[in-house]
Design a protein around this motif. Structure first.
Motif, short mmCIF file in Angstrom:
data_model
loop_
_atom_site.label_atom_id
_atom_site.label_comp_id
_atom_site.label_asym_id
_atom_site.label_seq_id
_atom_site.Cartn_x
_atom_site.Cartn_y
_atom_site.Cartn_z
N UNK A 82 -15.89 -2.02 -21.20
CA UNK A 82 -17.35 -2.16 -21.10
C UNK A 82 -17.88 -2.08 -19.67
N UNK A 83 -17.02 -2.32 -18.69
CA UNK A 83 -17.52 -2.17 -17.31
C UNK A 83 -16.50 -1.47 -16.42
N UNK A 84 -16.89 -0.29 -15.96
CA UNK A 84 -16.11 0.42 -14.94
C UNK A 84 -17.02 0.53 -13.72
N UNK A 85 -17.76 1.60 -13.61
CA UNK A 85 -18.71 1.76 -12.50
C UNK A 85 -18.07 2.38 -11.29
N UNK A 86 -18.92 2.73 -10.31
CA UNK A 86 -18.43 3.32 -9.07
C UNK A 86 -17.67 2.28 -8.28
N UNK A 87 -16.36 2.30 -8.40
CA UNK A 87 -15.54 1.31 -7.72
C UNK A 87 -15.05 1.80 -6.37
N UNK A 88 -15.14 3.09 -6.15
CA UNK A 88 -14.72 3.61 -4.84
C UNK A 88 -15.59 4.80 -4.46
N UNK A 89 -16.85 4.70 -4.84
CA UNK A 89 -17.77 5.77 -4.50
C UNK A 89 -19.15 5.16 -4.30
N UNK A 90 -19.87 5.70 -3.36
CA UNK A 90 -21.24 5.24 -3.10
C UNK A 90 -22.15 6.46 -3.13
N UNK A 91 -23.18 6.35 -3.96
CA UNK A 91 -24.17 7.43 -4.05
C UNK A 91 -25.17 7.25 -2.91
N UNK A 92 -25.20 8.21 -1.98
CA UNK A 92 -26.16 8.08 -0.87
C UNK A 92 -27.57 8.34 -1.35
N UNK A 112 -15.15 -0.85 -1.00
CA UNK A 112 -15.35 -1.64 -2.21
C UNK A 112 -16.82 -1.76 -2.60
N UNK A 113 -17.02 -1.91 -3.90
CA UNK A 113 -18.35 -2.17 -4.46
C UNK A 113 -18.19 -3.30 -5.47
N UNK A 114 -19.29 -3.72 -6.06
CA UNK A 114 -19.16 -4.77 -7.09
C UNK A 114 -18.37 -4.28 -8.29
N UNK A 115 -18.15 -2.96 -8.39
CA UNK A 115 -17.41 -2.42 -9.54
C UNK A 115 -15.94 -2.14 -9.23
N UNK A 116 -15.47 -2.60 -8.10
CA UNK A 116 -14.11 -2.22 -7.67
C UNK A 116 -13.00 -2.95 -8.44
N UNK A 117 -13.34 -4.02 -9.12
CA UNK A 117 -12.30 -4.84 -9.78
C UNK A 117 -11.16 -5.09 -8.79
N UNK A 119 -9.39 -2.94 -7.18
CA UNK A 119 -9.11 -1.80 -6.29
C UNK A 119 -9.67 -1.98 -4.89
N UNK A 120 -9.22 -1.16 -3.99
CA UNK A 120 -9.64 -1.27 -2.59
C UNK A 120 -10.84 -0.37 -2.27
N UNK A 121 -11.25 0.44 -3.23
CA UNK A 121 -12.42 1.30 -2.99
C UNK A 121 -12.13 2.49 -2.10
N UNK A 122 -10.88 2.70 -1.79
CA UNK A 122 -10.54 3.74 -0.81
C UNK A 122 -9.86 4.92 -1.47
N UNK A 123 -9.78 6.01 -0.72
CA UNK A 123 -9.08 7.20 -1.19
C UNK A 123 -8.08 7.62 -0.13
N UNK A 124 -6.94 8.12 -0.57
CA UNK A 124 -5.94 8.62 0.36
C UNK A 124 -6.19 10.11 0.60
N UNK A 125 -5.64 10.60 1.67
CA UNK A 125 -5.85 12.01 2.04
C UNK A 125 -5.46 12.98 0.92
N UNK A 126 -4.33 12.73 0.27
CA UNK A 126 -3.82 13.69 -0.72
C UNK A 126 -4.82 14.01 -1.82
N UNK A 127 -5.30 12.99 -2.55
CA UNK A 127 -6.27 13.26 -3.62
C UNK A 127 -7.55 13.90 -3.10
N UNK A 128 -7.93 13.59 -1.87
CA UNK A 128 -9.14 14.20 -1.31
C UNK A 128 -8.93 15.70 -1.10
#
Ligand code: AMP
Ligand code: MG
Length: 464
Positions: A82-92, A112-117, A119-128
């Motif tokens: 029921x709750x996911x949300x942008x956990x590692x993304x921010x809409x400018x 991090x955001x309030x939806x990060x549960x 997680x650290x809210x971050x991305x590693x170079x590889x997936x990017x």
């Protein structure tokens, strides 16, 4: 510099959480996308300079931005969360391009955001790097997709199985509204929010639709086109959860996605897709499943309940015919034939390819170039080819439908390894090669080659 607007930020407060992106400590540019910058009316020189890097790195908000994390829910592998949300993304916010078109600009990996549960809210170079390559290839191949405006290294480490270099990707989308966004409000019985969302979807993606049913129909049609296009490129999304299905019809969330090398209809790459729920040939069925979830969310807006359920059900049941028509048209172009001449021939060819696990991309490009496919030993194939040639295939059409190059899994892994070792040259070279996938150029020839047996990638990981 950039014309920003924020229609999403004007929706009721409970639909998102205002959030500032994290400031990357020591950003370094990975690459910017000049073509997309021009489309958006952004000066590419500025974007790759300190101003643009600081924007992508979360260090300098563009004027008029009102950053937020979107709320959404989702069915993950069939289970409702029921709750996911942008956990590692921010809409400018939303960029309004010179022609008036509106695009979301989101920073993925911005903390991090309030939806990060957990997680650290971050991305590693590889997936990017993977998302940059695959999304820009998809765009160049004509598939509706989110795009990548640019990416930076953050200068900070991200803890995964090992410490990795952190990165941020600036993602551009027609919108980030997902099936899961509707589900978030449907499960809360928040009709006001669903109405507001539906109006966003209508205005931004399907302006000629009027009623909720017409929006539903348009969304179904868009999805059918997109998934047919995936099928025609041998693309496997890998994690078609409802939170990863954008209502615009754009392909979104390049996690464990992969392109098939050897053709196997039931192919699965994702390490977490144990049951093969998101296998290549199940993608159209899963789309129906996801669209049924979307349709359910709209029923309260569609008038008398029994009638609404009937209309919504009929709309969802319209997917297979739309998908089959779109798929037939795609494969007809791949064979350079009119639809009626292509239909059975495409399926026979795919059966033969499956029997030999023939390379999906190379087989079609060999047919386009009138070259050896590697299947010529097979009598059934030779017979198929003679019959197909006799129809007079249009090779100019084929050349626009059959990419010479795809971002092959082993190439992606190579450039990621080089990137972690400090060399982004291979990434930039591959990005160039897959951003013009129909154009022949000697320096790009090597990227067309299928993997050698020892190079074959069999598993992909979310890696986020
Ligand atoms: P995905 O599997 O990428 O579609 O992500 C599913 C959900 O997990 C979304 O709500 C993401 O925001 C969240 N998520 C994924 N990775 C992270 C992370 N490193 N930190 C916080 N949230 C994350
Ligand atoms: Mg996602």
């Amino acid at each position: 510099m950039i014309r920003f607007d924020n229609s999403y930020a004007k929706l009721p407060e409970r639909m998102f959480a205002r959030t500032l992106p994290a400031r990357a400590p020591a950003p370094r540019l990975i690459a910017v996308n000049d073509g997309l910058a021009a489309r958006l009316g952004i000066d590419a020189g500025w974007l790759e300079g300190p101003g643009g890097v600081d924007m992508i790195a979360g260090r300098a908000l563009p004027e008029g931005a009102d950053p937020l994390a979107m709320a959404y829910a989702g069915h993950q592998f069939g289970n409702f969360v029921p709750q996911l949300g942008d956990g590692r993304a921010v809409l400018l916010g939303e960029i309004v391009a010179p022609d008036g078109a509106r695009f979301d600009l989101q920073l993925k990996g911005a903390g991090r955001t309030v939806f990060s549960r957990g997680g650290d809210g971050l991305a590693a170079l590889g997936p990017v790097l993977r998302e940059f390559l695959v999304s820009e290839f998809m765009h160049a191949a004509g598939v509706p997709t989110t795009r990548t405006l640019g990416a930076v290294l953050t200068g900070a480490e991200v803890m995964r199985e090992a410490p990795l270099q952190g990165a941020v990707l600036a993602r551009v989308a027609a919108s980030h509204i997902r099936v899961g966004t509707f589900e978030y409000f449907a499960v809360r019985r928040d009709l006001e929010a669903i109405e507001a969302l539906l109006e966003q979807v209508r205005a931004r993606h399907f302006p000629s639709a009027g009623s909720p049913l017409e929006v539903l129909d348009a969304a179904i049609a868009a999805q059918a086109e997109t998934i047919a296009h995936w099928m025609a490129l041998g693309f496997i999304h890998g994690v078609m959860n409802t939170d990863n299905m954008a209502l615009s019809g754009e392909t979104i969330d390049y996690g464990p996605c992969a392109f098939m090398d050897g053709f196997a209809p039931g192919k699965v790459f994702s390490s977490i897709d144990h049951a093969g729920r998101y296998a290549y040939d199940r993608q159209p069925q899963i789309a129906v499943w996801n669209l049924a979830q979307f349709a359910s969310c709209l029923i309260p807006l569609m008038g008398e309940e029994n009638q609404a359920i009937r209309a919504a059900t009929d709309a969802v049941h319209g997917f297979p015919a739309r998908f089959e028509a779109a798929r037939a048209a795609r494969f007809a172009r791949k064979l350079g034939l009119p639809c009626d001449q292509a239909a059975g021939r495409a399926d026979t060819l795919l059966d033969l390819m499956a029997r030999h696990e023939a390379d999906f991309t190379a087989t079609f490009s060999a047919l386009t170039a009138d070259e050896d496919t590697g299947l010529e030993e097979d009598d059934a194939f030779r017979e198929w080819r003679r019959d197909w040639e006799a129809q007079g295939p249009d090779r100019a059409v084929m050349a626009q439908a059959n990419p010479l190059r795809i971002p092959r899994n082993h190439r992606i892994e190579e450039v990621i390894a080089a990137g972690y070792a400090g060399d982004l040259g291979p990434f930039r070279a591959l990005l160039g090669a897959v951003s013009a996938p129909f154009e022949a150029r000697a320096e790009w020839d090597e990227y067309a080659d299928p993997p050698l047996p020892r190079q074959i990638v069999r598993r992909t990981f979310c890696g986020t």
